[in-house]
Enzyme design. Sequence first.
Site, PDB file in Angstrom:
ATOM      1  N   CYS A 112       0.828  -1.206   0.000  1.00  0.00           N
ATOM      2  CA  CYS A 112       0.000   0.000   0.000  1.00  0.00           C
ATOM      3  C   CYS A 112       0.866   1.262   0.000  1.00  0.00           C
ATOM      4  CB  CYS A 112      -0.984  -0.024   1.166  1.00  0.00           C
ATOM      5  SG  CYS A 112      -2.357   1.147   0.947  1.00  0.00           S
ATOM      6  N   HIS A 216      -3.839  -5.110   0.737  1.00  0.00           N
ATOM      7  CA  HIS A 216      -3.305  -5.494   2.046  1.00  0.00           C
ATOM      8  C   HIS A 216      -3.427  -7.007   2.270  1.00  0.00           C
ATOM      9  CE1 HIS A 216      -2.571  -1.549   3.975  1.00  0.00           C
ATOM     10  NE2 HIS A 216      -3.522  -1.122   3.157  1.00  0.00           N
ATOM     11  N   GLU A 218      -1.596  -8.757   4.100  1.00  0.00           N
ATOM     12  CA  GLU A 218      -1.280  -9.036   5.502  1.00  0.00           C
ATOM     13  C   GLU A 218      -2.501  -8.937   6.405  1.00  0.00           C
ATOM     14  OE1 GLU A 218      -1.149  -4.557   5.582  1.00  0.00           O
ATOM     15  OE2 GLU A 218      -1.136  -6.192   4.131  1.00  0.00           O
TER      16      GLU A 218
END
Length: 248
Positions: A112, A216, A218
């Site tokens: 990001c 994202h 994660e």
Amino acid sequence: MNAYLDRPVVGITYSSQDLEDFALWRSLFHGFVAAGATPVGIDCAVEQPRIDGLVRRLDGLVVSGGGDVDPALYGGATDDELLRGVNHARDVAERSALDAAFASGIPVLAICRGLQFVNVVLGGTLYADLARDRPGPIAHRAGEEVLDRVCHDVEVEPGTLLAAWLGDAGTIAVNSEHHQGIRDLAPGLTAVAHAPDGLVEAVQLPERRLVGVQWHPEILWPNEPSSLDLLVGFVEECGVQVRSAAPA
């Protein structure tokens, strides 16, 4: 031998100033543990004069999300009222971390803001606010409260490092929480994934073993297999560093 001793040590840059506003932060560290790494947090909210030495001891580097990159670094308007979370200390620390990662040859995953920062550092520019400067059919800033679910698709180019880390190319589903994006791609970077509206969603620099993604993984990894695949692929790339450094 304990298998945990063989896990790649992955440094993750972040800003402690953003923690209170980022309720899903724990998922980041849990995700890299699930992918087979030992994550180490590196707070870049303040000056980190020794960060280059720290990064040189790692097996991989993650440049994570957060506030906006200082627009002064790419010729943008520093007084733009839509800027948020600009932190000069973080820009300086992450630049040093990135330089150290390149010098030591470890893999880099930029997420990001991290993707945007890499693009700027290498000579690219950003849209300061997508909704204002590049309006389109996709709401790229869907809201942090829905980061754990998919928002739109991206198309991943075959034969790329990103596709290798994912284990496949083609269409994948991603989440989305960004109000900025790549305007001019930096020299040397290659766009390797796009959103349906044409916005660059991923870049790579294969000779540096660097991949940057606008979404994202994660956060999304517990609910979307391709996100976990990406984390695992990156960690496995970091594992090459561990194996090559191991005594014969």
